[in-house]
Scaffold this motif. Sequence first.
Motif, short mmCIF file in Angstrom:
data_model
loop_
_atom_site.label_atom_id
_atom_site.label_comp_id
_atom_site.label_asym_id
_atom_site.label_seq_id
_atom_site.Cartn_x
_atom_site.Cartn_y
_atom_site.Cartn_z
N TYR A 1 0.83 -1.20 0.00
CA TYR A 1 0.00 0.00 0.00
C TYR A 1 0.87 1.25 0.00
O TYR A 1 0.58 2.21 -0.72
CB TYR A 1 -0.92 -0.02 1.22
N LEU A 2 1.93 1.24 0.79
CA LEU A 2 2.85 2.39 0.80
C LEU A 2 3.52 2.60 -0.55
O LEU A 2 3.78 3.73 -0.95
CB LEU A 2 3.92 2.19 1.87
N VAL B 1 10.46 2.11 -1.21
CA VAL B 1 10.33 1.87 0.23
C VAL B 1 11.58 1.12 0.67
O VAL B 1 11.90 0.07 0.14
CB VAL B 1 9.09 1.03 0.57
N ARG B 2 12.30 1.71 1.65
CA ARG B 2 13.49 1.07 2.18
C ARG B 2 13.30 0.84 3.67
O ARG B 2 12.84 1.72 4.39
CB ARG B 2 14.73 1.93 1.99
N ILE B 3 13.68 -0.32 4.10
CA ILE B 3 13.62 -0.64 5.51
C ILE B 3 15.04 -1.02 5.92
O ILE B 3 15.62 -1.95 5.38
CB ILE B 3 12.65 -1.79 5.81
N GLY B 4 15.57 -0.27 6.88
CA GLY B 4 16.93 -0.53 7.32
C GLY B 4 16.99 -0.77 8.83
O GLY B 4 16.22 -0.20 9.58
N ILE B 5 17.90 -1.63 9.20
CA ILE B 5 18.10 -1.92 10.62
C ILE B 5 19.52 -1.52 10.96
O ILE B 5 20.47 -1.95 10.30
CB ILE B 5 17.86 -3.42 10.93
#
Length: 62
Positions: free
Chosen positions: A49-50, A57-61
């Motif tokens: 959805y985003l 869309v990036r997701i980082g830890i």
Amino acid sequence: MGVIGFEMLGGWLYSNKLGNSYYYIFEVVVEESLEMVGLWLFIYALIEYLKSFVDEVRIGIQ
């Protein structure tokens, strides 16, 4: 929906004094697995959805 059914089955097993049986342990494993799959599906749907609003869309830890 599978979680609700397995929750009812677990309640039935526990109330019939099968709380320490292999049936109950198997039911708990399946129920918890279904909950994790549902959570994963929900997070995946939110990310999709985003993507419709932003290019990346990036997701980082860290």
